[in-house]
Design a protein around this motif. Sequence first.
Motif, PDB file in Angstrom:
ATOM      1  N   ALA A   1      59.821  10.819  40.111  1.00 34.77           N
ATOM      2  CA  ALA A   1      60.899  10.962  41.269  1.00 34.77           C
ATOM      3  C   ALA A   1      61.526  12.469  40.673  1.00 34.77           C
ATOM      4  O   ALA A   1      62.287  13.417  41.206  1.00 34.77           O
ATOM      5  N   ALA A   2      60.726  12.854  39.478  1.00 31.85           N
ATOM      6  CA  ALA A   2      61.266  14.389  38.598  1.00 31.85           C
ATOM      7  C   ALA A   2      61.203  15.367  39.311  1.00 31.85           C
ATOM      8  O   ALA A   2      62.427  16.122  39.811  1.00 31.85           O
ATOM      9  N   LEU A   3      60.237  15.669  40.599  1.00 32.15           N
ATOM     10  CA  LEU A   3      60.069  17.296  41.180  1.00 32.15           C
ATOM     11  C   LEU A   3      61.010  16.830  43.023  1.00 32.15           C
ATOM     12  O   LEU A   3      61.061  18.106  43.300  1.00 32.15           O
ATOM     13  N   GLU A   4      60.995  15.305  43.096  1.00 30.15           N
ATOM     14  CA  GLU A   4      61.758  15.379  44.163  1.00 30.15           C
ATOM     15  C   GLU A   4      63.205  15.716  44.263  1.00 30.15           C
ATOM     16  O   GLU A   4      64.252  16.293  44.663  1.00 30.15           O
ATOM     17  N   ILE A   5      63.659  15.100  43.342  1.00 31.15           N
ATOM     18  CA  ILE A   5      65.193  15.658  42.209  1.00 31.15           C
ATOM     19  C   ILE A   5      65.187  16.982  42.042  1.00 31.15           C
ATOM     20  O   ILE A   5      66.485  17.598  42.328  1.00 31.15           O
ATOM     21  N   ARG A   6      64.159  17.698  41.754  1.00 32.85           N
ATOM     22  CA  ARG A   6      64.606  19.107  41.625  1.00 32.85           C
ATOM     23  C   ARG A   6      64.794  19.758  42.999  1.00 32.85           C
ATOM     24  O   ARG A   6      65.501  20.695  43.630  1.00 32.85           O
ATOM     25  N   ASP A   7      63.520  19.040  44.331  1.00 27.72           N
ATOM     26  CA  ASP A   7      63.954  19.559  45.340  1.00 27.72           C
ATOM     27  C   ASP A   7      66.052  19.436  45.370  1.00 27.72           C
ATOM     28  O   ASP A   7      65.856  20.641  46.650  1.00 27.72           O
ATOM     29  N   LEU A   8      65.745  18.755  45.193  1.00 25.91           N
ATOM     30  CA  LEU A   8      67.080  17.962  45.451  1.00 25.91           C
ATOM     31  C   LEU A   8      68.322  19.273  45.655  1.00 25.91           C
ATOM     32  O   LEU A   8      68.962  19.520  46.143  1.00 25.91           O
ATOM     33  N   MET A   9      68.368  19.590  44.615  1.00 31.03           N
ATOM     34  CA  MET A   9      69.550  19.986  42.971  1.00 31.03           C
ATOM     35  C   MET A   9      69.140  21.523  44.148  1.00 31.03           C
ATOM     36  O   MET A   9      69.744  22.168  43.754  1.00 31.03           O
ATOM     37  N   ASP A  10      67.579  21.772  44.787  1.00 29.37           N
ATOM     38  CA  ASP A  10      67.771  23.189  45.108  1.00 29.37           C
ATOM     39  C   ASP A  10      68.278  23.376  46.227  1.00 29.37           C
ATOM     40  O   ASP A  10      68.843  24.532  46.235  1.00 29.37           O
ATOM     41  N   LYS A  11      67.880  21.716  46.806  1.00 30.81           N
ATOM     42  CA  LYS A  11      68.881  22.523  48.397  1.00 30.81           C
ATOM     43  C   LYS A  11      70.605  22.175  48.325  1.00 30.81           C
ATOM     44  O   LYS A  11      70.843  22.952  49.238  1.00 30.81           O
TER      45      LYS A  11
ATOM     46  N   ASP B   1      75.357  21.021  45.078  1.00 35.14           N
ATOM     47  CA  ASP B   1      76.967  20.130  45.008  1.00 35.14           C
ATOM     48  C   ASP B   1      76.083  18.869  44.348  1.00 35.14           C
ATOM     49  O   ASP B   1      76.817  17.728  44.127  1.00 35.14           O
ATOM     50  N   ILE B   2      74.728  18.650  44.035  1.00 34.73           N
ATOM     51  CA  ILE B   2      73.574  17.188  43.866  1.00 34.73           C
ATOM     52  C   ILE B   2      73.532  17.188  42.295  1.00 34.73           C
ATOM     53  O   ILE B   2      73.567  18.933  41.786  1.00 34.73           O
ATOM     54  N   LYS B   3      74.129  16.838  41.368  1.00 36.47           N
ATOM     55  CA  LYS B   3      73.604  16.801  40.470  1.00 36.47           C
ATOM     56  C   LYS B   3      73.225  14.901  40.092  1.00 36.47           C
ATOM     57  O   LYS B   3      72.728  14.110  40.476  1.00 36.47           O
ATOM     58  N   LEU B   4      72.133  15.358  38.589  1.00 32.43           N
ATOM     59  CA  LEU B   4      71.603  14.232  38.056  1.00 32.43           C
ATOM     60  C   LEU B   4      72.383  13.735  36.604  1.00 32.43           C
ATOM     61  O   LEU B   4      72.343  15.141  36.020  1.00 32.43           O
TER      62      LEU B   4
ATOM     63  N   PRO C   1      65.097  23.639  33.995  1.00 31.57           N
ATOM     64  CA  PRO C   1      65.908  24.385  34.530  1.00 31.57           C
ATOM     65  C   PRO C   1      67.755  25.241  34.940  1.00 31.57           C
ATOM     66  O   PRO C   1      68.472  24.865  35.396  1.00 31.57           O
ATOM     67  N   HIS C   2      67.649  22.830  35.001  1.00 24.81           N
ATOM     68  CA  HIS C   2      68.967  22.766  35.768  1.00 24.81           C
ATOM     69  C   HIS C   2      70.169  22.236  34.563  1.00 24.81           C
ATOM     70  O   HIS C   2      70.994  22.113  35.650  1.00 24.81           O
TER      71      HIS C   2
END
Length: 237
Positions: A79-89, A92-95, A109-110
């Motif tokens: 799921a990592a790539l999709e979570i990265r894309d969410l945090m890019d978009k 205010d989303i954090k993992l 990078p996050h």
Amino acid sequence: KGSAGVDGMSVKELYKYLSEKMKKDLNKPAQVINNFANREQMDHSAALVNEKKKEKKQTPFLIGYFSGTRSHTNDLGKAALEIRDLMDKYTDIKLKIVGLMDIPDCLVPHRSSGQLIHEPLVDPLTLQKKIAEVDVNIIPLVDNEFTNCKSELKYFEASIVDTPTCATPTYVYQQNIQNGRNGILCREGEWFRAIEKLYNDPVMSAKIADNARRYCESKYSVEAQAKQIEAALTAML
């Protein structure tokens, strides 16, 4: 294989298979008792739910991944790539990752932006508090024979603290999660959209969490599992 278990066996049949193998190898009787939440976990979780209901939700939106050991690094990668894309978009989303974990390269990078939080292993009751603090619990898994033998532990730990779950549809999660009602089932390519829906619709998220909590309280408490435990112990005696 895959979500059907080993060579088409269901997980219940797999448990029986493993139980019979133990009997043969150890020359001792073996019984199967499913995972469940102990009374201390249930009571502590109920108190955490009451606290959550009194608090007004603030940003950021937290995605929680509770790994335990580094053996889950490949699972998170699903799921990592999709979570990265969410945090890019959405900034205010954090993992939040709790436990031992080699962070996938795409998420590293996050760290500098503060969107990736990595915390050490904690005791079981502190874990319940950590899970209660996030907005969604994710359970990505590599779908194979090993992961299809895993219990629904990560699902009910989140559910009893009113935190909704997105999970890979391995056998046990297909058996327990009614997609969109008491959780969300996600294959690769579906994590972004599923988590984004929870992010944009807190009412839907709260409803899923409430349904999951009621379901797991009725199924995974000590009282709910008492008959199964009694039957196993009686058989052993």
